[in-house]
Design a protein around this motif. Structure first.
Motif, PDB file in Angstrom:
ATOM      1  N   VAL A 116      38.168  27.275  29.496  1.00 14.33           N
ATOM      2  CA  VAL A 116      37.720  28.635  29.212  1.00 14.33           C
ATOM      3  C   VAL A 116      38.186  29.526  30.354  1.00 14.33           C
ATOM      4  O   VAL A 116      38.097  29.149  31.508  1.00 14.33           O
ATOM      5  N   ILE A 120      35.967  34.803  31.569  1.00  7.74           N
ATOM      6  CA  ILE A 120      34.781  34.564  30.748  1.00  7.74           C
ATOM      7  C   ILE A 120      33.694  33.865  31.574  1.00  7.74           C
ATOM      8  O   ILE A 120      32.510  34.196  31.478  1.00  7.74           O
ATOM      9  N   ILE A 127      26.312  38.200  33.755  1.00  9.36           N
ATOM     10  CA  ILE A 127      25.184  38.386  32.836  1.00  9.36           C
ATOM     11  C   ILE A 127      23.928  37.721  33.387  1.00  9.36           C
ATOM     12  O   ILE A 127      22.823  38.238  33.269  1.00  9.36           O
TER      13      ILE A 127
ATOM     14  N   LEU B  30      28.177  29.759  30.355  1.00 11.97           N
ATOM     15  CA  LEU B  30      28.875  29.765  29.063  1.00 11.97           C
ATOM     16  C   LEU B  30      27.868  29.880  27.920  1.00 11.97           C
ATOM     17  O   LEU B  30      28.067  30.668  26.972  1.00 11.97           O
ATOM     18  N   VAL B  32      24.745  31.065  27.950  1.00 16.60           N
ATOM     19  CA  VAL B  32      24.094  32.383  27.908  1.00 16.60           C
ATOM     20  C   VAL B  32      25.033  33.418  27.288  1.00 16.60           C
ATOM     21  O   VAL B  32      24.623  34.227  26.450  1.00 16.60           O
ATOM     22  N   THR B  33      26.301  33.372  27.695  1.00 16.72           N
ATOM     23  CA  THR B  33      27.278  34.312  27.134  1.00 16.72           C
ATOM     24  C   THR B  33      27.367  34.163  25.618  1.00 16.72           C
ATOM     25  O   THR B  33      27.376  35.162  24.886  1.00 16.72           O
ATOM     26  N   LEU B  36      24.087  35.436  23.774  1.00 16.58           N
ATOM     27  CA  LEU B  36      23.888  36.883  23.776  1.00 16.58           C
ATOM     28  C   LEU B  36      24.879  37.619  22.865  1.00 16.58           C
ATOM     29  O   LEU B  36      24.734  38.811  22.625  1.00 16.58           O
ATOM     30  N   PRO B  44      24.676  43.451  26.945  1.00 18.39           N
ATOM     31  CA  PRO B  44      24.667  41.986  26.978  1.00 18.39           C
ATOM     32  C   PRO B  44      23.570  41.472  27.910  1.00 18.39           C
ATOM     33  O   PRO B  44      23.836  40.906  28.956  1.00 18.39           O
ATOM     34  N   VAL B 250      34.944  44.284  31.572  1.00 14.06           N
ATOM     35  CA  VAL B 250      33.898  43.636  32.379  1.00 14.06           C
ATOM     36  C   VAL B 250      33.621  44.481  33.615  1.00 14.06           C
ATOM     37  O   VAL B 250      32.479  44.700  34.007  1.00 14.06           O
ATOM     38  N   THR B 255      29.799  46.704  25.867  1.00 17.62           N
ATOM     39  CA  THR B 255      28.828  46.212  24.891  1.00 17.62           C
ATOM     40  C   THR B 255      29.008  44.694  24.725  1.00 17.62           C
ATOM     41  O   THR B 255      29.979  44.134  25.196  1.00 17.62           O
ATOM     42  N   PRO B 256      28.070  44.041  24.021  1.00 15.87           N
ATOM     43  CA  PRO B 256      28.197  42.593  23.808  1.00 15.87           C
ATOM     44  C   PRO B 256      29.411  42.186  22.985  1.00 15.87           C
ATOM     45  O   PRO B 256      29.540  41.003  22.662  1.00 15.87           O
ATOM     46  N   ILE B 258      32.204  41.812  24.124  1.00 14.31           N
ATOM     47  CA  ILE B 258      32.858  40.824  24.995  1.00 14.31           C
ATOM     48  C   ILE B 258      32.264  39.442  24.763  1.00 14.31           C
ATOM     49  O   ILE B 258      32.983  38.440  24.775  1.00 14.31           O
ATOM     50  N   ASN B 259      30.929  39.405  24.568  1.00 14.94           N
ATOM     51  CA  ASN B 259      30.296  38.111  24.301  1.00 14.94           C
ATOM     52  C   ASN B 259      30.837  37.497  23.024  1.00 14.94           C
ATOM     53  O   ASN B 259      31.044  36.287  22.944  1.00 14.94           O
ATOM     54  N   ALA B 262      34.157  36.153  23.821  1.00 16.35           N
ATOM     55  CA  ALA B 262      33.972  34.932  24.616  1.00 16.35           C
ATOM     56  C   ALA B 262      33.552  33.778  23.725  1.00 16.35           C
ATOM     57  O   ALA B 262      34.049  32.652  23.869  1.00 16.35           O
ATOM     58  N   LEU B 265      36.549  32.562  21.894  1.00 21.20           N
ATOM     59  CA  LEU B 265      37.471  31.889  22.807  1.00 21.20           C
ATOM     60  C   LEU B 265      36.963  30.511  23.182  1.00 21.20           C
ATOM     61  O   LEU B 265      37.723  29.534  23.184  1.00 21.20           O
ATOM     62  N   ILE B 266      35.673  30.428  23.529  1.00 19.26           N
ATOM     63  CA  ILE B 266      35.112  29.147  23.967  1.00 19.26           C
ATOM     64  C   ILE B 266      35.203  28.131  22.832  1.00 19.26           C
ATOM     65  O   ILE B 266      35.647  26.999  23.024  1.00 19.26           O
TER      66      ILE B 266
END
Lengths: 289, 285
Positions: A116, A120, A127, B30, B32-33, B36, B44, B250, B255-256, B258-259, B262, B265-266
């Motif tokens: 990752v 990120i 956060i 990871l 938590v991201t 959210l 976020p 970032v 706003t979320p 990005i979450n 993410a 992506l993850i």
């Protein structure tokens, strides 16, 4: 017959050699020569450019530059040590202590965050840690603290972030060598009455040195060249040297100064790696593979 | 001490707690991201305001999900273009480098090998600026002497591909070399004795044997290219890649959405990594 086959072999050589040579010349060697050349060029008062040592002089005259430089070097070494101290027991547990069935599972678990992107992962920490972040929220709800506390933008937070993002590059190479360490060696030492510390000092660590060195070099380089983590997690008035390079090139558009900084960073990292390899009696081409 | 030796309960429990803490540390940010990304909030952060898919599919007026976020979609598209280019180039040249260093002998081989692994110890930022300066110098040269304005030398997608290619190729080459070292060369000799030509031997025997490491190398190249930031930062033109646009969001707060990115992506990268790992395991068995 013999001659023609020899000729064919040379054709194969040329086909393999040309792209590799072009890659290394055009993208590694010549750009670095250009970097060095740029770092010795300056523009004088009348706008004429010529050879100068001013870019390097500026580095030593301005305390902010060489202090950032020294800070970056010292912190990078510190982070590498912290990562090593955490990675050794993790690798040991997974390769030598965990049940064989669980080993594969742990390895997969280790590798997932590895893929990752750094951004990120840092975002996740932001956060969690910021003033309006998840940890502050939970602590407030539990009445453990009365006011939210800004956990970002401290040196300690930045170090934790750097440890986090580079951790896996240490664990994986150490696991690689530890797996091949014959358990019989440890058993023999134990039967002969060796203490745990002695086993670590005399058997495990010497055996794992190649893995430790390749992990350390990669972690050190990653931390030293890191831009995102210090920028997003570190204090506002405590710069990382890569940020100085970025500022010179992108913000002030002073490419010559930026080139000098870049070359100094490259020089410093090469010297530190060279010393580390000499101290541990390892060879560069053997360690990186 | 180890599995086969007697251990005290305190030792085992201590180690277990350490490992649990380690994995918590590894996964907390990871998880938590990802969680959210589904929070019905403009920021976020907690509190939890209920489950929503708006940060994926929302189409205004307040919330624009990732599938309606043209800037980020454009960046993802650019990242794909770069990653595909880098993967193709570095897989081909990396495999050629493996053949060159394992099967050929020539003068200055050690020097060239040293040069090939050098990118592993050059910070990405330095690679970025040196390639930027060199291409700028070459571009200026062509412009001054011939009056040609060649776009390839300006910051942009081609330069990003070349910049990432410069060090990712080393990684692919090292992966392929590791497997080529285990290759039994008598197989090649047998084929030569049966009258096969060099290219036939390489195509039908050596490359077949190398296939898992080449596919693995290509997967690594793709993922590394997709997430690269340090080298890309200096070479990028108007077509920003995903890590670059995400960085700006970032840094300046967002706003979320990005979450949600993410999350995608993850999930995607760990799927690719898992398939790759599983496939390489199977081959080794």
């Amino acid at each position: 017959m013999k001659r023609s086959s020899k000729l064919k072999v040379r054709w194969g050589f040329i086909i393999f050699f040309t792209p590799v040579f072009l890659w290394l010349m055009l993208l590694i060697v010549l750009p670095h020569i250009e970097l060095l050349r740029m770092s010795f060029i300056g523009t004088d008062f009348y706008g004429k450019s010529g050879f100068t040592l001013e870019n390097y002089g500026g580095f030593f005259k301005e305390p902010i530059y060489w202090r950032t430089f020294a800070r970056t070097a010292i912190y990078s070494i510190l982070v590498t040590f912290i990562v090593l101290v955490i990675a050794l027991p993790v690798a040991f547990y997974i390769t030598k202590l965990a049940k064989p069935k669980a080993q594969g599972f742990f390895t997969v678990l280790l590798l997932i965050p590895f893929w990752v992107s750094e951004l990120i992962r840092i975002y996740g920490w932001i956060i969690l840690l910021r003033e309006s972040g998840v940890i502050n929220f939970v602590l407030l709800k539990l009445h453990l603290i009365k006011q939210p506390y800004e956990m970002l933008y401290h040196d300690a937070t930045m170090i934790m972030g750097l440890v986090y993002t580079s951790m896996l590059f240490m664990v994986v190479p150490i696991m690689g060598v530890m797996e091949s360490l014959d358990n019989a060696l440890i058993e023999a030492a134990y039967d002969l009455g060796a203490k745990k510390l002695a086993i670590w000092r005399k058997i495990i660590i010497p055996y794992c040195t190649p893995g430790i060195m390749s992990g350390s070099i990669i972690v050190f380089m990653l931390v030293l060249g890191s831009y995102l983590t210090p920028k997003l997690m570190g204090g506002k008035n405590a710069l990382w040297f890569t940020e100085q390079i970025y500022n010179q090139i992108i913000i002030y558009f002073n490419w010559n100064q930026g080139a000098a900084f870049g070359f100094l960073l490259l020089l410093m990292s090469s010297i530190i790696i060279f010393i580390a390899l000499k101290l541990t009696k390892q060879e560069f081409t053997k360690v990186i593979k | 001490m180890i599995r086969t030796l007697p251990r005290s309960t305190a030792y085992t429990t201590g180690f277990k707690i350490f490992i649990i803490l380690y994995f918590t540390f590894l996964f907390a940010p990871l998880l938590v991201t990802m969680v959210l990304a589904f929070n019905d909030s403009m920021f976020p952060s907690l509190p939890w305001n209920g489950f929503t898919l708006d940060w994926f599919f929302g189409n205004g007026p307040k919330k624009y999900g990732i599938f309606h976020d043209s800037i980020n979609l454009r960046a993802i598209y650019n990242s794909f273009r770069v990653a595909i280019g880098v993967t193709i180039l570095s897989t081909i040249v990396g495999t050629m480098a493996a053949f060159l260093f394992e099967q050929e002998d020539f003068k200055f081989k050690n020097l060239l090998y040293f040069l090939m692994i050098a990118p592993m110890v050059i910070p990405g930022v330095i690679l970025g600026i040196s390639i930027l300066m060199f291409s700028n110098a070459v571009g200026t040269f062509f412009d001054k002497t011939f009056g040609w304005n060649i776009k390839l030398f300006d910051p942009g997608i081609w330069l990003v591909i070349l910049g990432q290619f410069s060090f990712i190729t080393t990684i692919v080459a090292l992966l392929v070399i590791a497997r080529l070292k285990k290759f039994d060369r008598t197989l090649e000799e047998a084929a030569y004795n049966l009258g096969a030509k060099r290219w036939e031997v390489i195509w039908f025997i050596t490359l077949k044997y190398l296939r898992p490491s080449i596919i693995g190398g290509a997967a690594v190249a793709f993922l590394m290219s997709f997430e690269n930031f340090n080298t890309t930062l200096f070479l990028v033109g108007p077509d920003a890649t995903l890590p670059i646009t995400l960085y700006l969001q970032v840094r300046d707060g967002s706003t979320p959405v990005i979450n949600a990115i993410a999350f995608l992506l993850i999930v995607t990268t760990s799927t690719i990594a898992l398939i790759n790992l599983y496939a390489s395991r199977k081959i080794e068995e």
